[in-house]
Design a protein around this motif. Structure first.
Motif, PDB file in Angstrom:
ATOM      1  N   GLU A 259       0.707  -1.158  -0.036  1.00 42.85           N
ATOM      2  CA  GLU A 259       0.022  -0.003   0.051  1.00 42.85           C
ATOM      3  C   GLU A 259       0.828   1.228   0.067  1.00 42.85           C
ATOM      4  O   GLU A 259       2.008   1.235   0.440  1.00 42.85           O
ATOM      5  CB  GLU A 259      -1.060  -0.054   1.190  1.00 42.85           C
ATOM      6  CG  GLU A 259      -0.303   0.184   2.677  1.00 42.85           C
ATOM      7  CD  GLU A 259      -1.431   0.258   3.550  1.00 42.85           C
ATOM      8  OE1 GLU A 259      -2.355   0.817   3.464  1.00 42.85           O
ATOM      9  OE2 GLU A 259      -1.232  -0.423   4.558  1.00 42.85           O
ATOM     10  N   THR A 260       0.035   2.401  -0.383  1.00 38.61           N
ATOM     11  CA  THR A 260       0.986   3.619  -0.489  1.00 38.61           C
ATOM     12  C   THR A 260      -0.117   4.761   0.457  1.00 38.61           C
ATOM     13  O   THR A 260      -1.150   4.283   0.715  1.00 38.61           O
ATOM     14  CB  THR A 260       1.380   4.198  -1.752  1.00 38.61           C
ATOM     15  OG1 THR A 260      -0.058   4.403  -2.305  1.00 38.61           O
ATOM     16  CG2 THR A 260       2.099   3.228  -2.721  1.00 38.61           C
ATOM     17  N   GLY A 261       0.463   5.900   0.606  1.00 35.81           N
ATOM     18  CA  GLY A 261      -0.491   6.848   1.115  1.00 35.81           C
ATOM     19  C   GLY A 261      -1.940   7.089   0.101  1.00 35.81           C
ATOM     20  O   GLY A 261      -2.803   7.522   0.852  1.00 35.81           O
ATOM     21  N   LYS A 262      -1.574   7.015  -0.997  1.00 33.96           N
ATOM     22  CA  LYS A 262      -2.678   7.073  -2.067  1.00 33.96           C
ATOM     23  C   LYS A 262      -3.544   6.114  -2.355  1.00 33.96           C
ATOM     24  O   LYS A 262      -4.635   6.124  -2.639  1.00 33.96           O
ATOM     25  CB  LYS A 262      -2.074   7.923  -3.234  1.00 33.96           C
ATOM     26  CG  LYS A 262      -1.783   9.190  -3.126  1.00 33.96           C
ATOM     27  CD  LYS A 262      -1.580   9.936  -4.534  1.00 33.96           C
ATOM     28  CE  LYS A 262      -0.966  11.463  -4.182  1.00 33.96           C
ATOM     29  NZ  LYS A 262      -0.430  12.081  -5.330  1.00 33.96           N
ATOM     30  N   GLN A 263      -2.917   4.757  -2.034  1.00 36.53           N
ATOM     31  CA  GLN A 263      -3.514   3.412  -2.400  1.00 36.53           C
ATOM     32  C   GLN A 263      -3.511   2.833  -1.162  1.00 36.53           C
ATOM     33  O   GLN A 263      -2.562   1.695  -1.033  1.00 36.53           O
ATOM     34  CB  GLN A 263      -2.817   2.834  -3.381  1.00 36.53           C
ATOM     35  CG  GLN A 263      -2.804   3.561  -4.875  1.00 36.53           C
ATOM     36  CD  GLN A 263      -4.167   3.538  -5.514  1.00 36.53           C
ATOM     37  OE1 GLN A 263      -4.980   2.688  -5.188  1.00 36.53           O
ATOM     38  NE2 GLN A 263      -4.550   4.545  -5.897  1.00 36.53           N
ATOM     39  N   PRO A 264      -4.271   2.917  -0.089  1.00 37.13           N
ATOM     40  CA  PRO A 264      -4.394   2.179   1.055  1.00 37.13           C
ATOM     41  C   PRO A 264      -4.853   0.941   0.766  1.00 37.13           C
ATOM     42  O   PRO A 264      -5.298   0.218  -0.123  1.00 37.13           O
ATOM     43  CB  PRO A 264      -5.353   2.997   1.866  1.00 37.13           C
ATOM     44  CG  PRO A 264      -6.380   3.845   0.918  1.00 37.13           C
ATOM     45  CD  PRO A 264      -5.511   3.907  -0.242  1.00 37.13           C
ATOM     46  N   LEU A 265      -4.705   0.075   2.110  1.00 38.29           N
ATOM     47  CA  LEU A 265      -4.995  -1.442   1.930  1.00 38.29           C
ATOM     48  C   LEU A 265      -6.700  -1.423   1.496  1.00 38.29           C
ATOM     49  O   LEU A 265      -7.582  -0.893   2.193  1.00 38.29           O
ATOM     50  CB  LEU A 265      -5.089  -2.124   3.392  1.00 38.29           C
ATOM     51  CG  LEU A 265      -4.889  -3.580   3.489  1.00 38.29           C
ATOM     52  CD1 LEU A 265      -3.911  -4.208   2.565  1.00 38.29           C
ATOM     53  CD2 LEU A 265      -4.829  -4.118   4.952  1.00 38.29           C
ATOM     54  N   ASN A 266      -6.928  -2.050   0.616  1.00 38.27           N
ATOM     55  CA  ASN A 266      -8.372  -2.389   0.233  1.00 38.27           C
ATOM     56  C   ASN A 266      -9.082  -3.703   0.896  1.00 38.27           C
ATOM     57  O   ASN A 266      -8.838  -4.986   0.608  1.00 38.27           O
ATOM     58  CB  ASN A 266      -8.514  -2.832  -1.178  1.00 38.27           C
ATOM     59  CG  ASN A 266     -10.088  -2.672  -1.828  1.00 38.27           C
ATOM     60  OD1 ASN A 266     -10.924  -3.248  -1.145  1.00 38.27           O
ATOM     61  ND2 ASN A 266     -10.287  -2.223  -3.078  1.00 38.27           N
ATOM     62  N   THR A 267      -9.890  -3.091   2.188  1.00 38.27           N
ATOM     63  CA  THR A 267     -10.243  -4.312   2.893  1.00 38.27           C
ATOM     64  C   THR A 267     -11.207  -5.344   2.445  1.00 38.27           C
ATOM     65  O   THR A 267     -11.309  -6.498   2.612  1.00 38.27           O
ATOM     66  CB  THR A 267     -10.951  -3.858   4.204  1.00 38.27           C
ATOM     67  OG1 THR A 267     -11.868  -2.700   3.634  1.00 38.27           O
ATOM     68  CG2 THR A 267     -10.003  -2.925   4.900  1.00 38.27           C
ATOM     69  N   LYS A 268     -12.110  -4.830   1.420  1.00 38.10           N
ATOM     70  CA  LYS A 268     -13.231  -5.558   0.693  1.00 38.10           C
ATOM     71  C   LYS A 268     -12.441  -6.714  -0.107  1.00 38.10           C
ATOM     72  O   LYS A 268     -12.762  -7.807   0.071  1.00 38.10           O
ATOM     73  CB  LYS A 268     -13.953  -4.779  -0.404  1.00 38.10           C
ATOM     74  CG  LYS A 268     -15.076  -5.570  -1.014  1.00 38.10           C
ATOM     75  CD  LYS A 268     -16.005  -4.593  -1.832  1.00 38.10           C
ATOM     76  CE  LYS A 268     -17.032  -5.222  -2.581  1.00 38.10           C
ATOM     77  NZ  LYS A 268     -17.874  -4.277  -3.305  1.00 38.10           N
ATOM     78  N   VAL A 269     -11.361  -6.328  -0.934  1.00 40.10           N
ATOM     79  CA  VAL A 269     -10.589  -7.362  -1.416  1.00 40.10           C
ATOM     80  C   VAL A 269      -9.835  -8.140  -0.617  1.00 40.10           C
ATOM     81  O   VAL A 269      -9.447  -9.330  -0.821  1.00 40.10           O
ATOM     82  CB  VAL A 269      -9.463  -6.634  -2.580  1.00 40.10           C
ATOM     83  CG1 VAL A 269      -8.488  -7.564  -3.163  1.00 40.10           C
ATOM     84  CG2 VAL A 269     -10.371  -5.731  -3.694  1.00 40.10           C
ATOM     85  N   LEU A 270      -9.245  -7.759   0.395  1.00 38.21           N
ATOM     86  CA  LEU A 270      -8.436  -8.390   1.377  1.00 38.21           C
ATOM     87  C   LEU A 270      -9.354  -9.398   2.097  1.00 38.21           C
ATOM     88  O   LEU A 270      -8.881 -10.776   2.000  1.00 38.21           O
ATOM     89  CB  LEU A 270      -7.903  -7.497   2.615  1.00 38.21           C
ATOM     90  CG  LEU A 270      -7.043  -8.086   3.679  1.00 38.21           C
ATOM     91  CD1 LEU A 270      -5.888  -9.127   3.032  1.00 38.21           C
ATOM     92  CD2 LEU A 270      -7.015  -7.124   4.786  1.00 38.21           C
TER      93      LEU A 270
END
Length: 285
Positions: A259-270
């Motif tokens: 992840e990055t600051g602009k692309q945080p962890l996607n919990t739905k996909v996770l």
């Protein structure tokens, strides 16, 4: 006393329910094949059988008749559909015979198979006596319990570093790791946080060590949460390279998430990923 410790990879437990499910599957296809075979046989003369002979790099096909002195009839290219029907008939006949045989074998097995002989012995000894026994096989529940209870030297937290705790009270280093840990618990995948791993002469602490109960081995999960930082990113790639040098590869025993600051962890996909991972590792979701 020397004891042979049998791992799950060396002994595949077959449950009676699995035998029943296989019987149902075979019976379904036996019925399907039998019905289709009956219809196909109406399309060809009685006793007609297909013969295939090599001719150069291709095959030539002939019709032969069982129980007669008739010769063979060459099947011209324009009538190749007849050859396909005869080949399909032979395929169905062989398959239906094998399915019927295996259904009978499975039915006999179901009547005599205990399912889990090691568990059966445990259930058929008194508690007092079994307490004195050193079992040769540890079932999944026992194995998971012992694996989770192992003691290891944990990586220390820096003084005044932010405190993040999972629902189970495990301290982790970031909010994203907290989310991952809680989701692992949610889908019931056992994990150990920052358990040391020896890679050659280098000891590292993977973020999560997971238990692959299907193969009774450990797999490792590294979450790289600051990939927009150049120094962090270079360290991450160096770490990934070290894993690969020591024979640990993604899609086998490694999981990378980023992840990055602009692309945080996607919990739905996770969550979707973890549900699939749980099934792959041998856990019921």
């Amino acid at each position: 006393m020397d004891v042979l410790m049998i791992k799950k990879g060396d002994y595949a437990m077959i449950k009676n329910k699995e035998i029943e499910n296989m019987m149902k599957l075979f019976q379904y296809y036996y019925d399907k094949v039998s019905a289709e075979l009956k219809e196909l046989k109406k399309k060809v003369p009685d006793g007609a059988r297909l013969h295939a002979a090599m001719h150069g790099k291709t095959y030539q096909y002939y019709i032969r008749w069982n129980g007669t002195k008739r010769g063979r009839e060459y099947i011209v290219k324009e009538k190749m559909e007849k050859a396909k029907i005869l080949a399909q008939i032979e395929y169905f006949e062989k398959l239906s015979g094998r399915l019927q045989n295996d259904i009978k074998c499975l039915d006999k097995l179901k009547e005599t198979w205990s399912g889990e002989p090691f568990y059966w012995v445990e259930e058929n000894m008194s508690r007092g006596k079994y307490a004195l026994v050193t079992p040769v096989y540890c079932n999944d529940e026992c194995y998971i319990h012992e694996w989770k209870d192992q003691i290891y030297e944990k990586k220390q937290f820096k003084e005044n570093s932010p405190e993040f705790y999972t629902r189970q009270g495990v301290r982790v280093r970031s909010k994203s790791e907290m989310i991952i840990a809680d989701m692992l618990d949610e889908v019931q995948i056992p994990f150990l946080y920052e358990k040391p791993l020896k890679l050659g002469t280098w000891t590292i602490h993977p973020d999560f060590t997971l238990l692959d109960i299907s193969n009774r081995r450990e797999i490792y999960w590294e979450h790289f949460g600051m990939m927009d930082d150049m120094d962090y990113r270079n360290d991450a790639f160096s770490k990934m390279g070290k894993y690969e040098e020591c024979g640990f590869y993604q899609y086998d025993r490694l999981i990378w998430t980023f992840e990055t600051g602009k692309q945080p962890l996607n919990t739905k996909v996770l969550r979707r990923m973890l549900i699939q991972l749980a099934k792959t590792l041998g856990y019921e979701v």
